[in-house]
Design a protein around this motif. Structure first.
Motif, PDB file in Angstrom:
ATOM      1  N   HIS A 294      -4.858  -7.553 -12.744  1.00  0.00           N
ATOM      2  CA  HIS A 294      -3.976  -6.969 -13.753  1.00  0.00           C
ATOM      3  C   HIS A 294      -2.939  -8.017 -14.128  1.00  0.00           C
ATOM      4  O   HIS A 294      -2.136  -8.452 -13.286  1.00  0.00           O
ATOM      5  CB  HIS A 294      -3.320  -5.713 -13.190  1.00  0.00           C
ATOM      6  CG  HIS A 294      -2.199  -5.182 -14.003  1.00  0.00           C
ATOM      7  ND1 HIS A 294      -2.220  -5.151 -15.387  1.00  0.00           N
ATOM      8  CD2 HIS A 294      -0.987  -4.677 -13.639  1.00  0.00           C
ATOM      9  CE1 HIS A 294      -1.083  -4.645 -15.826  1.00  0.00           C
ATOM     10  NE2 HIS A 294      -0.326  -4.353 -14.794  1.00  0.00           N
ATOM     11  N   LEU A 295      -2.927  -8.447 -15.377  1.00  0.00           N
ATOM     12  CA  LEU A 295      -2.109  -9.578 -15.836  1.00  0.00           C
ATOM     13  C   LEU A 295      -0.773  -9.133 -16.419  1.00  0.00           C
ATOM     14  O   LEU A 295      -0.286  -9.724 -17.385  1.00  0.00           O
ATOM     15  CB  LEU A 295      -2.900 -10.401 -16.865  1.00  0.00           C
ATOM     16  CG  LEU A 295      -4.258 -10.923 -16.409  1.00  0.00           C
ATOM     17  CD1 LEU A 295      -4.956 -11.682 -17.534  1.00  0.00           C
ATOM     18  CD2 LEU A 295      -4.130 -11.807 -15.171  1.00  0.00           C
ATOM     19  N   THR A 296      -0.191  -8.116 -15.853  1.00  0.00           N
ATOM     20  CA  THR A 296       1.109  -7.559 -16.282  1.00  0.00           C
ATOM     21  C   THR A 296       1.108  -7.344 -17.791  1.00  0.00           C
ATOM     22  O   THR A 296       0.322  -6.554 -18.292  1.00  0.00           O
ATOM     23  CB  THR A 296       2.291  -8.431 -15.805  1.00  0.00           C
ATOM     24  OG1 THR A 296       2.318  -9.690 -16.473  1.00  0.00           O
ATOM     25  CG2 THR A 296       2.241  -8.642 -14.300  1.00  0.00           C
ATOM     26  N   VAL A 297       1.956  -8.056 -18.535  1.00  0.00           N
ATOM     27  CA  VAL A 297       2.099  -7.814 -19.970  1.00  0.00           C
ATOM     28  C   VAL A 297       0.962  -8.400 -20.797  1.00  0.00           C
ATOM     29  O   VAL A 297       0.901  -8.176 -22.013  1.00  0.00           O
ATOM     30  CB  VAL A 297       3.441  -8.394 -20.486  1.00  0.00           C
ATOM     31  CG1 VAL A 297       4.607  -7.764 -19.770  1.00  0.00           C
ATOM     32  CG2 VAL A 297       3.474  -9.916 -20.358  1.00  0.00           C
ATOM     33  N   ASN A 298       0.042  -9.131 -20.174  1.00  0.00           N
ATOM     34  CA  ASN A 298      -0.900  -9.963 -20.921  1.00  0.00           C
ATOM     35  C   ASN A 298      -2.312  -9.403 -21.068  1.00  0.00           C
ATOM     36  O   ASN A 298      -3.120  -9.976 -21.804  1.00  0.00           O
ATOM     37  CB  ASN A 298      -0.997 -11.338 -20.253  1.00  0.00           C
ATOM     38  CG  ASN A 298       0.328 -12.051 -20.198  1.00  0.00           C
ATOM     39  OD1 ASN A 298       0.831 -12.515 -21.211  1.00  0.00           O
ATOM     40  ND2 ASN A 298       0.910 -12.135 -19.009  1.00  0.00           N
ATOM     41  N   ASP A 299      -2.655  -8.316 -20.368  1.00  0.00           N
ATOM     42  CA  ASP A 299      -4.035  -7.844 -20.361  1.00  0.00           C
ATOM     43  C   ASP A 299      -4.622  -7.695 -21.765  1.00  0.00           C
ATOM     44  O   ASP A 299      -5.734  -8.160 -22.051  1.00  0.00           O
ATOM     45  CB  ASP A 299      -4.125  -6.478 -19.667  1.00  0.00           C
ATOM     46  CG  ASP A 299      -3.929  -6.554 -18.164  1.00  0.00           C
ATOM     47  OD1 ASP A 299      -4.074  -7.653 -17.598  1.00  0.00           O
ATOM     48  OD2 ASP A 299      -3.640  -5.507 -17.563  1.00  0.00           O
ATOM     49  N   GLN A 300      -3.910  -7.017 -22.633  1.00  0.00           N
ATOM     50  CA  GLN A 300      -4.478  -6.635 -23.928  1.00  0.00           C
ATOM     51  C   GLN A 300      -4.705  -7.838 -24.843  1.00  0.00           C
ATOM     52  O   GLN A 300      -5.739  -7.919 -25.516  1.00  0.00           O
ATOM     53  CB  GLN A 300      -3.573  -5.605 -24.614  1.00  0.00           C
ATOM     54  CG  GLN A 300      -3.520  -4.251 -23.934  1.00  0.00           C
ATOM     55  CD  GLN A 300      -2.619  -4.217 -22.694  1.00  0.00           C
ATOM     56  OE1 GLN A 300      -1.830  -5.138 -22.455  1.00  0.00           O
ATOM     57  NE2 GLN A 300      -2.719  -3.152 -21.934  1.00  0.00           N
ATOM     58  N   ILE A 301      -3.774  -8.767 -24.875  1.00  0.00           N
ATOM     59  CA  ILE A 301      -3.946  -9.926 -25.749  1.00  0.00           C
ATOM     60  C   ILE A 301      -4.958 -10.897 -25.168  1.00  0.00           C
ATOM     61  O   ILE A 301      -5.762 -11.496 -25.898  1.00  0.00           O
ATOM     62  CB  ILE A 301      -2.596 -10.612 -26.031  1.00  0.00           C
ATOM     63  CG1 ILE A 301      -1.677  -9.643 -26.789  1.00  0.00           C
ATOM     64  CG2 ILE A 301      -2.794 -11.898 -26.838  1.00  0.00           C
ATOM     65  CD1 ILE A 301      -2.272  -9.066 -28.066  1.00  0.00           C
ATOM     66  N   VAL A 302      -4.973 -11.063 -23.845  1.00  0.00           N
ATOM     67  CA  VAL A 302      -6.029 -11.862 -23.225  1.00  0.00           C
ATOM     68  C   VAL A 302      -7.391 -11.233 -23.534  1.00  0.00           C
ATOM     69  O   VAL A 302      -8.357 -11.931 -23.851  1.00  0.00           O
ATOM     70  CB  VAL A 302      -5.806 -11.972 -21.706  1.00  0.00           C
ATOM     71  CG1 VAL A 302      -7.042 -12.528 -21.001  1.00  0.00           C
ATOM     72  CG2 VAL A 302      -4.607 -12.871 -21.415  1.00  0.00           C
ATOM     73  N   GLY A 303      -7.457  -9.902 -23.470  1.00  0.00           N
ATOM     74  CA  GLY A 303      -8.699  -9.221 -23.785  1.00  0.00           C
ATOM     75  C   GLY A 303      -9.098  -9.361 -25.241  1.00  0.00           C
ATOM     76  O   GLY A 303     -10.262  -9.618 -25.570  1.00  0.00           O
ATOM     77  N   LEU A 304      -8.132  -9.195 -26.161  1.00  0.00           N
ATOM     78  CA  LEU A 304      -8.422  -9.329 -27.584  1.00  0.00           C
ATOM     79  C   LEU A 304      -8.874 -10.746 -27.912  1.00  0.00           C
ATOM     80  O   LEU A 304      -9.850 -10.936 -28.666  1.00  0.00           O
ATOM     81  CB  LEU A 304      -7.180  -8.961 -28.396  1.00  0.00           C
ATOM     82  CG  LEU A 304      -7.306  -9.099 -29.918  1.00  0.00           C
ATOM     83  CD1 LEU A 304      -8.375  -8.163 -30.463  1.00  0.00           C
ATOM     84  CD2 LEU A 304      -5.958  -8.829 -30.589  1.00  0.00           C
ATOM     85  N   GLU A 305      -8.190 -11.726 -27.369  1.00  0.00           N
ATOM     86  CA  GLU A 305      -8.571 -13.115 -27.608  1.00  0.00           C
ATOM     87  C   GLU A 305      -9.992 -13.372 -27.121  1.00  0.00           C
ATOM     88  O   GLU A 305     -10.782 -14.074 -27.780  1.00  0.00           O
ATOM     89  CB  GLU A 305      -7.574 -14.054 -26.915  1.00  0.00           C
ATOM     90  CG  GLU A 305      -7.664 -15.510 -27.344  1.00  0.00           C
ATOM     91  CD  GLU A 305      -8.659 -16.343 -26.541  1.00  0.00           C
ATOM     92  OE1 GLU A 305      -8.920 -17.498 -26.934  1.00  0.00           O
ATOM     93  OE2 GLU A 305      -9.182 -15.851 -25.516  1.00  0.00           O
ATOM     94  N   HIS A 306     -10.340 -12.810 -25.977  1.00  0.00           N
ATOM     95  CA  HIS A 306     -11.685 -12.972 -25.423  1.00  0.00           C
ATOM     96  C   HIS A 306     -12.736 -12.348 -26.346  1.00  0.00           C
ATOM     97  O   HIS A 306     -13.788 -12.956 -26.608  1.00  0.00           O
ATOM     98  CB  HIS A 306     -11.733 -12.324 -24.042  1.00  0.00           C
ATOM     99  CG  HIS A 306     -13.094 -12.315 -23.417  1.00  0.00           C
ATOM    100  ND1 HIS A 306     -13.707 -13.453 -22.956  1.00  0.00           N
ATOM    101  CD2 HIS A 306     -13.962 -11.282 -23.193  1.00  0.00           C
ATOM    102  CE1 HIS A 306     -14.898 -13.143 -22.463  1.00  0.00           C
ATOM    103  NE2 HIS A 306     -15.078 -11.836 -22.595  1.00  0.00           N
TER     104      HIS A 306
END
Length: 351
Positions: A294-306
């Motif tokens: 769990h990447l704290t504040v970053n999950d969603q943008i890391v996921g979207l970028e992926h």
């Protein structure tokens, strides 16, 4: 809130090396039963790299991909869940200093793990308020590898916590995707459960108290009962906000291609989030996220970028972004991909 003419011009991420969860068990860092039950494969671990430096790396990538000049920026917001450096120091302005020499406002936002996605709503409002404003940079970063925090025993959200940074450039002049709608809400009464029996003063960080969310939640009336109530309350509001955001985007669940969500190692946890919205776990990022933590504040943008980088979404596809943090804050957004950007590729180290 509908967000007409707000585009995503650039995305950037920084992911450090992965630390195998089996090795963490062997070293006594991670409970063996938790490893078997919760499904985490590894966690991204940044060592001694400061979170603000990770944010600078992600921001530079996002700016480069956006095609905008740093002088085009009108706003910067930095989100985080953990301390960024010396107490009383302005990490957001450190990041800003390394991106542009314009004297624009730079804010830090703490909304627990929904902070970065919540900041997108603030940035969109800021851009829409004055016609002359054209671009905003939103960053997020955390390195949780501090003495007072055990990333392998987070205590809540079936949790293993990884380190990462991410960045988004919003623009009113164009981009590869559109932000169609975004909404935020709070379950403020849940703050009591996350506070537990700890005193408000002196702050725990100043006296060297370690973070133990299990202890705090148990103090509110029994660990299992408290967690169940938090999950119920948060789930109700999360579903309501997601469905409202879809409606504002003139879409329904059938129009959603993929979902960028909080990372987990458990399909059952992901189903708790997506089932009430009429969405399926396979639309999410279960396997990808289970290798990062769990990447704290970053999950969603890391996921979207992926999703964009690997071509799993393309022109005409819709992505629902679902973020919740600290039991108390929730933001949902809908993004439509307008075109596959030139930085998109067909493969990734983590496909």
């Amino acid at each position: 809130m509908k967000t007409p003419e707000i585009f995503i011009a650039g995305l950037g991420t920084y992911l450090p090396e992965l630390f195998d969860a089996r090795k963490a068990v062997a070293l006594g860092l991670y409970d063996g039963e938790d490893y078997e039950w919760y499904g985490w494969k590894s966690a991204a671990v940044a060592g001694d790299m400061p979170a603000p430096d990770m944010a600078v790396t992600a921001a530079r990538q996002a700016m480069r991909r956006s095609g905008l000049h740093p002088h085009d920026l009108d706003l910067h917001i930095h989100a985080c869940g953990h301390e960024q450096g010396p107490e009383g120091w302005s990490a957001q302005h450190y990041i800003l200093r390394h991106i542009t020499d314009r004297d624009i406002p730079s804010f830090r936002v703490w909304q627990a793990c929904s902070g970065l996605i919540g900041s997108l709503e603030l940035a969109a409002c800021y851009l829409r308020a004055v016609p002359e404003r054209s671009a905003a940079l939103v960053t997020g970063a955390d390195n949780v590898g501090t003495p007072s925090f055990n990333r392998w025993d987070f205590g809540i959200q079936n949790g293993v916590v990884g380190d990462a940074a991410s960045a988004v450039v919003l623009s009113t002049t164009g981009g590869f995707a559109r932000l169609l709608a975004i909404n935020t809400g709070s379950t403020a009464e849940v703050e009591e459960q996350y506070r537990g029996a700890e005193p408000l003063f002196p702050p725990s960080l100043t006296v060297g108290r370690s973070i133990d969310f299990k202890e705090r939640l148990a103090a509110a009336g029994g660990l299992e009962e408290t967690v169940a109530e938090v999950v119920r309350r948060q789930g109700e509001l999360r579903t309501e906000i997601a469905l409202r955001t879809l409606a504002e985007a003139d879409l329904d669940a059938a129009d959603i291609t993929r979902v960028a969500h909080v990372f987990t190692g458990q399909e059952s946890y992901l189903k708790v989030i997506l089932d009430p919205m009429g969405l399926r776990p396979e639309q999410g990022l279960l396997d990808f996220g289970s290798r990062l933590g769990h990447l704290t504040v970053n999950d969603q943008i890391v996921g979207l970028e992926h999703l964009v980088a690997t071509g799993q979404v393309g022109a005409g596809d819709h992505v629902l972004i679902v973020a919740h943090g600290g039991g108390v804050s929730i933001t949902c957004a809908v993004v439509r991909i307008e075109a596959r950007p030139d930085w998109s590729r067909t493969s990734s180290p983590l496909t």
